[in-house]
Design a protein around this motif. Sequence first.
Motif, PDB file in Angstrom:
ATOM      1  N   GLU A 316       0.803  -1.217   0.000  1.00 46.18           N
ATOM      2  CA  GLU A 316       0.000   0.000   0.000  1.00 46.18           C
ATOM      3  C   GLU A 316       0.837   1.267   0.000  1.00 46.18           C
ATOM      4  O   GLU A 316       0.456   2.276  -0.572  1.00 46.18           O
ATOM      5  CB  GLU A 316      -0.931   0.000   1.217  1.00 46.18           C
ATOM      6  CG  GLU A 316      -2.051  -1.034   1.091  1.00 46.18           C
ATOM      7  CD  GLU A 316      -2.945  -1.056   2.305  1.00 46.18           C
ATOM      8  OE1 GLU A 316      -2.453  -0.694   3.393  1.00 46.18           O
ATOM      9  OE2 GLU A 316      -4.120  -1.427   2.186  1.00 46.18           O
ATOM     10  N   GLY A 318       3.760   1.555  -1.334  1.00 52.70           N
ATOM     11  CA  GLY A 318       4.709   1.550  -2.448  1.00 52.70           C
ATOM     12  C   GLY A 318       5.988   0.820  -2.143  1.00 52.70           C
ATOM     13  O   GLY A 318       6.907   0.783  -2.938  1.00 52.70           O
ATOM     14  N   SER A 390      -0.725  -4.028  -3.765  1.00 52.16           N
ATOM     15  CA  SER A 390      -1.795  -3.086  -4.105  1.00 52.16           C
ATOM     16  C   SER A 390      -1.353  -2.055  -5.140  1.00 52.16           C
ATOM     17  O   SER A 390      -2.174  -1.313  -5.656  1.00 52.16           O
ATOM     18  CB  SER A 390      -2.277  -2.360  -2.846  1.00 52.16           C
ATOM     19  OG  SER A 390      -1.231  -1.622  -2.265  1.00 52.16           O
ATOM     20  N   ARG A 391      -0.044  -1.988  -5.414  1.00 54.74           N
ATOM     21  CA  ARG A 391       0.476  -1.029  -6.393  1.00 54.74           C
ATOM     22  C   ARG A 391       1.273  -1.754  -7.462  1.00 54.74           C
ATOM     23  O   ARG A 391       1.888  -2.787  -7.206  1.00 54.74           O
ATOM     24  CB  ARG A 391       1.381   0.001  -5.694  1.00 54.74           C
ATOM     25  CG  ARG A 391       0.669   0.866  -4.644  1.00 54.74           C
ATOM     26  CD  ARG A 391      -0.108   1.993  -5.302  1.00 54.74           C
ATOM     27  NE  ARG A 391      -0.694   2.890  -4.331  1.00 54.74           N
ATOM     28  CZ  ARG A 391      -0.075   3.950  -3.818  1.00 54.74           C
ATOM     29  NH1 ARG A 391       1.168   4.220  -4.182  1.00 54.74           N
ATOM     30  NH2 ARG A 391      -0.684   4.727  -2.956  1.00 54.74           N
ATOM     31  N   SER A 393       3.965  -0.862 -10.864  1.00 49.67           N
ATOM     32  CA  SER A 393       4.681   0.040 -11.761  1.00 49.67           C
ATOM     33  C   SER A 393       5.050  -0.732 -13.017  1.00 49.67           C
ATOM     34  O   SER A 393       5.400  -1.919 -12.953  1.00 49.67           O
ATOM     35  CB  SER A 393       5.939   0.612 -11.089  1.00 49.67           C
ATOM     36  OG  SER A 393       6.870  -0.408 -10.824  1.00 49.67           O
ATOM     37  N   ILE A 415       8.345   3.129  -9.827  1.00 49.75           N
ATOM     38  CA  ILE A 415       7.910   2.880  -8.456  1.00 49.75           C
ATOM     39  C   ILE A 415       8.606   3.828  -7.480  1.00 49.75           C
ATOM     40  O   ILE A 415       8.055   4.231  -6.457  1.00 49.75           O
ATOM     41  CB  ILE A 415       8.145   1.402  -8.068  1.00 49.75           C
ATOM     42  CG1 ILE A 415       7.128   0.968  -7.024  1.00 49.75           C
ATOM     43  CG2 ILE A 415       9.563   1.144  -7.558  1.00 49.75           C
ATOM     44  CD1 ILE A 415       7.066  -0.523  -6.808  1.00 49.75           C
ATOM     45  N   GLN A 418       6.902   7.190  -8.041  1.00 52.83           N
ATOM     46  CA  GLN A 418       5.530   7.125  -7.527  1.00 52.83           C
ATOM     47  C   GLN A 418       5.487   7.584  -6.066  1.00 52.83           C
ATOM     48  O   GLN A 418       4.573   8.301  -5.661  1.00 52.83           O
ATOM     49  CB  GLN A 418       5.015   5.692  -7.636  1.00 52.83           C
ATOM     50  CG  GLN A 418       3.560   5.517  -7.195  1.00 52.83           C
ATOM     51  CD  GLN A 418       3.117   4.071  -7.299  1.00 52.83           C
ATOM     52  OE1 GLN A 418       3.883   3.159  -6.988  1.00 52.83           O
ATOM     53  NE2 GLN A 418       1.897   3.851  -7.735  1.00 52.83           N
ATOM     54  N   ASP A 426      -3.284   3.337  -8.603  1.00 53.24           N
ATOM     55  CA  ASP A 426      -2.770   2.001  -8.262  1.00 53.24           C
ATOM     56  C   ASP A 426      -1.692   1.548  -9.243  1.00 53.24           C
ATOM     57  O   ASP A 426      -0.830   0.746  -8.888  1.00 53.24           O
ATOM     58  CB  ASP A 426      -3.907   0.978  -8.262  1.00 53.24           C
ATOM     59  CG  ASP A 426      -4.871   1.191  -7.109  1.00 53.24           C
ATOM     60  OD1 ASP A 426      -4.467   1.851  -6.133  1.00 53.24           O
ATOM     61  OD2 ASP A 426      -6.011   0.723  -7.187  1.00 53.24           O
TER      62      ASP A 426
END
Length: 537
Positions: A316, A318, A390-391, A393, A415, A418, A426
């Motif tokens: 969550e 990253g 949950s993420r 890249s 990432i 981000q 997401d």
Amino acid sequence: MSVSVLSALKIGGLRECQVVAGHNGLSKPIKNVTIMEVPDIVRWLKGNELLLTSLYPVKDDERAQRELIQKLKAAGTSALAVKPYHFVKSIPEAILEEADKCGFPIIEIPEHISYLDILSPVMNTIFDNKVVLQEDLEQASQILNEISLNAQGIDTFIETLGYLTKNTITVESQYSFITLPEAPFALSPLTDEEQDELTFIRHPILINRKYEEQTVPCIVAPIMLNGRVFGNITCWGVMTDHSKIDLAILEKASSLLSLEFLKLKVKYDVEQQFRNDFLRELLFNESMNKKDLNEWGEKYHFDLGGKYVCLLLSGENGEQRADETDSSKVNEVDHAVRKRWPGAIVGEIRQLICVVLPVGDGDDDGEHIKSQCKVLLNDLKVYTNPHAVSRMSVGRVNSGIKGLRLSFYEAEQAIRLQRRINHSQDIIYYDDLGVYRLLGQPSVEKECRYFYKETIGKLVDYDKNHDLKLVESLKAYFQNNENLKETSEFLYIHVNTLKYRINKISVISGYSLNKTDEKMMLYLGLKVHDMGAVFID
């Protein structure tokens, strides 16, 4: 003391017997076992007996057969166990019909089972339940141990467990690499509360579970690995009621299956480590011989000249903690990914889950890749723990080893950026980062600090002591394509107020929004500002 007909069917020779009629009477208690080979046996009965017979006294008389069932029912007899073969070839239909009509259990004894195989164990149970329970448990444990030691497989293990408990058995696993037989009905997983209870108690428990359109009592035993529940065995109380011995048998079965799961997990972990090593060699080893890499890649159906895109998955925030990318998380992702893309390679790289996704000819269009990534992330949210994954890249589609390495670098940059620009989506695509791809290079960090101070830094300092919100106004101005009317409406201020703020921005920063080069300086300054505290002293 007594034992129900249902429970007696799990004792001694009755284990191999079959109820052929009168199923509604299986709850009746048995207090004694006797043998009927004389016509007037009924007058000697006291009730609650299990009667063993060859049907010799009534073998040729249908009327007598029907009357026998009626009289036994009236006398309170619990059940009739019939051993055909000697005087009758099979149990007469008249007896079966009458028994079904009045709910009187009829049990068929196989030819190789003697009366003593039934009489002694049942009577022992009635007088000393604990002793027989231990004997049957030892016998069941011996059978399960032999199956486990002889590596006859989980299917045989489940089948035998069903035979021992005389009920439907299902096994569920959180490990997708463990192949289990399909349940004979639609299976709803345990709830989080039920999982927590299993984890806390660590022993078989009684749970009501949904079976088709009804709720039935079940014994659920946890399959434990390292103190965590990774599966369960469920004995469904559909065919017979549960007995005390069922709990003990499932306790033993769960221990044996835990060992089996552990063996399969160790095997999978070793294979996953090989996949991780292959990915590291593929992505980072510049000196590795292509021939060796090709031979290694054949195991994973990797084409050295094919098109691939690299994806990196995180939690969550990253990031992934070191303990979050254990084999179970990688396995969950691998299972979800390879359901749609069998040729994908999933592994752990730098505490992130890396997915190398093959791209077919004509599928390298940007929008197609984005739609596929959305589908994949939705699958991951279904099949995996959302806190762990949950993420996503995404690098760009490239060909060959060098292209794949570039795609990994891009996904890694995405990432990292981000987190810096507080990207709320997401999925972040390297292609969509625009100017951030330049500003995010480590080599330009020092210059970006100076650039920030010379442009937006002055406005930030001014906003700290005044209420004009110059940085917010400038950002809205660019977001609305420099349209004064739309920007003022967006900010809920009068257009003249916006003009005043724009003029103030030019005065404080020294850059005019009416000149292209100077406007570009402020625009880039905002981008650096979005990169966060890394560029701000």
